[in-house]
Enzyme design. Structure first.
Site, PDB file in Angstrom:
ATOM      1  N   HIS A 172       6.182  18.306  32.722  1.00  0.00           N
ATOM      2  CA  HIS A 172       5.968  16.538  32.825  1.00  0.00           C
ATOM      3  C   HIS A 172       4.754  16.309  33.578  1.00  0.00           C
ATOM      4  O   HIS A 172       4.815  16.181  34.696  1.00  0.00           O
ATOM      5  CB  HIS A 172       7.444  15.996  33.937  1.00  0.00           C
ATOM      6  CG  HIS A 172       7.602  14.548  33.581  1.00  0.00           C
ATOM      7  ND1 HIS A 172       6.511  13.393  33.166  1.00  0.00           N
ATOM      8  CD2 HIS A 172       8.230  13.406  34.093  1.00  0.00           C
ATOM      9  CE1 HIS A 172       6.757  12.822  33.122  1.00  0.00           C
ATOM     10  NE2 HIS A 172       7.745  11.882  34.268  1.00  0.00           N
TER      11      HIS A 172
ATOM     12  N   ARG B 293      11.444   4.057  35.049  1.00  0.00           N
ATOM     13  CA  ARG B 293      10.009   4.612  35.817  1.00  0.00           C
ATOM     14  C   ARG B 293       8.836   4.499  34.438  1.00  0.00           C
ATOM     15  O   ARG B 293       7.854   4.093  34.346  1.00  0.00           O
ATOM     16  CB  ARG B 293      10.000   5.568  36.392  1.00  0.00           C
ATOM     17  CG  ARG B 293       9.251   5.720  37.422  1.00  0.00           C
ATOM     18  CD  ARG B 293      10.142   6.574  39.360  1.00  0.00           C
ATOM     19  NE  ARG B 293      10.909   6.244  38.373  1.00  0.00           N
ATOM     20  CZ  ARG B 293      12.185   5.600  39.197  1.00  0.00           C
ATOM     21  NH1 ARG B 293      11.795   4.895  39.993  1.00  0.00           N
ATOM     22  NH2 ARG B 293      13.605   5.860  38.658  1.00  0.00           N
ATOM     23  N   THR B 294       8.769   5.690  33.808  1.00  0.00           N
ATOM     24  CA  THR B 294       8.089   7.127  33.122  1.00  0.00           C
ATOM     25  C   THR B 294       7.484   5.448  31.853  1.00  0.00           C
ATOM     26  O   THR B 294       6.312   5.492  31.396  1.00  0.00           O
ATOM     27  CB  THR B 294       8.764   7.969  32.736  1.00  0.00           C
ATOM     28  OG1 THR B 294       8.258   8.426  33.889  1.00  0.00           O
ATOM     29  CG2 THR B 294       7.176   8.570  32.009  1.00  0.00           C
TER      30      THR B 294
ATOM     31  N   LYS C  50      20.261   8.108  12.624  1.00  0.00           N
ATOM     32  CA  LYS C  50      21.000   8.748  11.349  1.00  0.00           C
ATOM     33  C   LYS C  50      20.782   9.925  10.178  1.00  0.00           C
ATOM     34  O   LYS C  50      20.242  10.222   9.320  1.00  0.00           O
ATOM     35  CB  LYS C  50      20.636   7.260  10.330  1.00  0.00           C
ATOM     36  CG  LYS C  50      20.584   5.575  10.169  1.00  0.00           C
ATOM     37  CD  LYS C  50      19.965   4.992   9.386  1.00  0.00           C
ATOM     38  CE  LYS C  50      19.935   3.628   9.752  1.00  0.00           C
ATOM     39  NZ  LYS C  50      19.326   3.016   9.630  1.00  0.00           N
TER      40      LYS C  50
ATOM     41  N   ARG D 252       8.690  11.592  24.906  1.00  0.00           N
ATOM     42  CA  ARG D 252       9.663  12.166  25.962  1.00  0.00           C
ATOM     43  C   ARG D 252      10.920  12.611  24.613  1.00  0.00           C
ATOM     44  O   ARG D 252      11.733  11.536  24.265  1.00  0.00           O
ATOM     45  CB  ARG D 252      10.196  11.355  26.751  1.00  0.00           C
ATOM     46  CG  ARG D 252      11.454  12.211  27.359  1.00  0.00           C
ATOM     47  CD  ARG D 252      11.870  10.992  28.746  1.00  0.00           C
ATOM     48  NE  ARG D 252      10.782  11.538  29.668  1.00  0.00           N
ATOM     49  CZ  ARG D 252      11.304  11.053  30.849  1.00  0.00           C
ATOM     50  NH1 ARG D 252      12.127  10.816  31.499  1.00  0.00           N
ATOM     51  NH2 ARG D 252      10.472  11.011  32.235  1.00  0.00           N
TER      52      ARG D 252
END
Lengths: 310, 183
Positions: free
Chosen positions: A137, A59-60, A87, A109
């Site tokens: 958030h 969603r975000t 890596k 995020r």
């Protein structure tokens, strides 16, 4: 009403009430734009934005990407699972490499609390925090408060209860800051194991009884139970027991003395924190939250972008 | 700041009257014509024109307000970001004759943004421009008004302000001139 008092959107804690209201007013206009036949404006034609998702999101990420495209920005996407992070590259190296491709803004995020703050101190581009671990958030809290304002006319003086896993929830923390700045009263409700010990220092009420909390509130924000975190650590005996004590069902909703508004930041575990008939009832504004998310993110990006390159 | 009244209350009223009749001459009964005021201050001109036109024609005329903030070409070139106003156009302008309305025509950049913003509502048959004041010889873009209230010659350092009884206390158009460079 002018520009924001911050250079980056790391958390709601750094914003002033005026900042939040500026974002809301701007979002009103963008909401008009995204409901037109042509849903796009050329404001950010010469801006490039990188979406860095070191943690899963549907969603975000889609909401941010849509917001950026509706503002005509150029967008590049990155997710940790398919990149050099595997890596062993450090966060700063990854981001600096992306920035040398001339990126103006980063939406990130990250699983570690403080990752956005760290980056905002180290690099030149604008940072928007799209969730950093259990910390904040901010855009979710803004869109939640915006949806309450839209439905009830104002946030001031309203009573909002946040139900569920407060301990692990960045949505809860950002919501508490945002709602309090706008003058709402906030209560948190959940099993004692999922409520942080010193939460009352934030000035919120605490309840362990869902029925009591719902009777008190105007709005109930039902958080998702993060199943991935529960099973191993055992914060409550079983999903079924949680649903019985803290799940919102139609019977409970109808037994209340007034009609409350039900919110959920998604993704929903139907039948756990909220039953299907509640999620799809006309007291729920879950889908409006998603629509408002695009408008709020457009507003935040637009306002932050206004001093890029000056 | 020196103040000079360009149009007083009576003159402004006469000018608005003339503009109404010019619009009627061109658009008859406004059957396929819509009037759109540009935010933030073009909408006040629109309000006055609509009031008079509806009185003269004795019918409702379709009109709306258009905000051009997100279509401007000076985003990120200003000290403070532009906070948008409300757009309310609840009709589609496809194949309509549109008259854009603003108070002062200066560089023409606002009108350019307005034309751009307008296209989000469809493809108009024809677009015309009405401005109450035309600061001529000051254009940055090749844009001219089809209907002009009054043409004035001004310096860049001067400012023209259209004021209304409802908002500023008096109907008038004023030219502000800086006394000297240091002010």
């Amino acid at each position: 009403m002018n520009s924001l008092s911050v250079k980056h959107l790391v958390g709601i804690r750094d914003l002033t009430k005026e900042d939040i209201n500026t974002i809301f007013t701007t979002a009103d206009s963008f909401k008009q734009v995204i409901n037109r036949p042509i849903k796009k404006v050329p404001s950010l034609r010469d801006i490039t934005i990188a979406n860095l998702f070191f943690e899963n999101s549907t969603r975000t990420r889609l909401s941010f990407e849509l917001a950026q495209k509706r503002l005509s920005a150029d967008v590049i996407n990155f997710s940790a699972s398919s990149s050099s992070v595997k890596k062993g590259e450090t966060l700063l190296d990854t981001v600096n490499n992306i920035l040398s491709m001339k990126v103006d803004m980063v939406v990130m995020r990250h699983p570690n609390p403080g990752a956005a703050m760290y980056l905002s101190k180290k690099i030149d581009a604008k940072i928007i925090n799209a969730g950093d671990g259990t910390h904040e958030h901010p855009t979710q809290a803004l869109l939640d408060a915006y949806s309450i304002r839209e439905k009830l006319g104002s946030v001031k003086g309203k009573k909002v209860v946040i139900v569920g896993d407060i301990l692990h929830s960045r949505v809860a923390l950002s919501n508490i800051y945002c709602l309090q700045k706008l003058g709402a009263e906030v209560m948190v409700c959940g099993p004692a194991t999922l409520i942080p010990k010193h939460i009352n220092e934030l000035g919120v009420l605490v309840s362990h009884n869902l029925k009591e909390a719902l009777e008190w509130c105007d709005v109930a924000n039902m958080l998702r139970i993060q199943l991935e975190r529960q099973n191993e650590l055992g914060y409550f005996p079983s999903i079924r027991e949680y649903a019985m004590s803290f799940g919102l069902n139609k019977q409970l909703l109808d037994s209340l003395s007034k009609e409350i508004i039900v919110m959920h930041p998604g993704p929903i575990n139907r039948g756990v924190e909220i039953t299907s008939d509640v999620a799809d009832s006309n007291q729920s504004i879950i889908l409006q939250q998603v629509e408002n998310g695009v408008a709020i993110r457009m507003a935040a990006i637009y306002l932050l972008a206004s001093d890029i390159g000056r | 700041m020196e103040k000079q009244v360009i149009l007083n209350e009576v003159e402004l009223q006469l000018t608005l009257n003339r503009l109404c009749y010019q619009l009627i001459e061109k658009h008859d009964a406004f059957e396929n014509t819509v009037l759109i005021g540009l935010q933030p201050r073009g909408i006040y001109v629109l309000e006055r024109l609509i009031g008079q036109l509806e009185k003269i024609l004795n019918k409702k005329i379709v009109c709306g307000n258009l905000d051009i903030t997100f279509h401007r070409d000076d985003f990120r070139r200003r000290e403070i970001p532009l906070i948008p106003s409300i757009t309310n156009i609840d009709f589609i302008i496809e194949n309509k004759n549109v008259v854009l309305i603003d108070d002062v025509l200066f560089t023409g950049r606002t009108i350019r943004s307005g034309l751009d913003a307008l296209l989000a509502f469809g493809r108009p048959n024809k677009v015309e421009l009405l401005t109450l004041i035309d600061r001529r010889f000051r254009r940055d873009l090749p844009i001219q008004s089809d209907y002009v209230g009054k043409r004035v010659d001004t310096l860049i350092s001067e400012r023209v302000s259209v004021e209304w009884t409802e908002y500023e206390g008096k109907d008038q158009v004023i030219l502000y001139t800086k006394n000297n460079e240091n002010e």
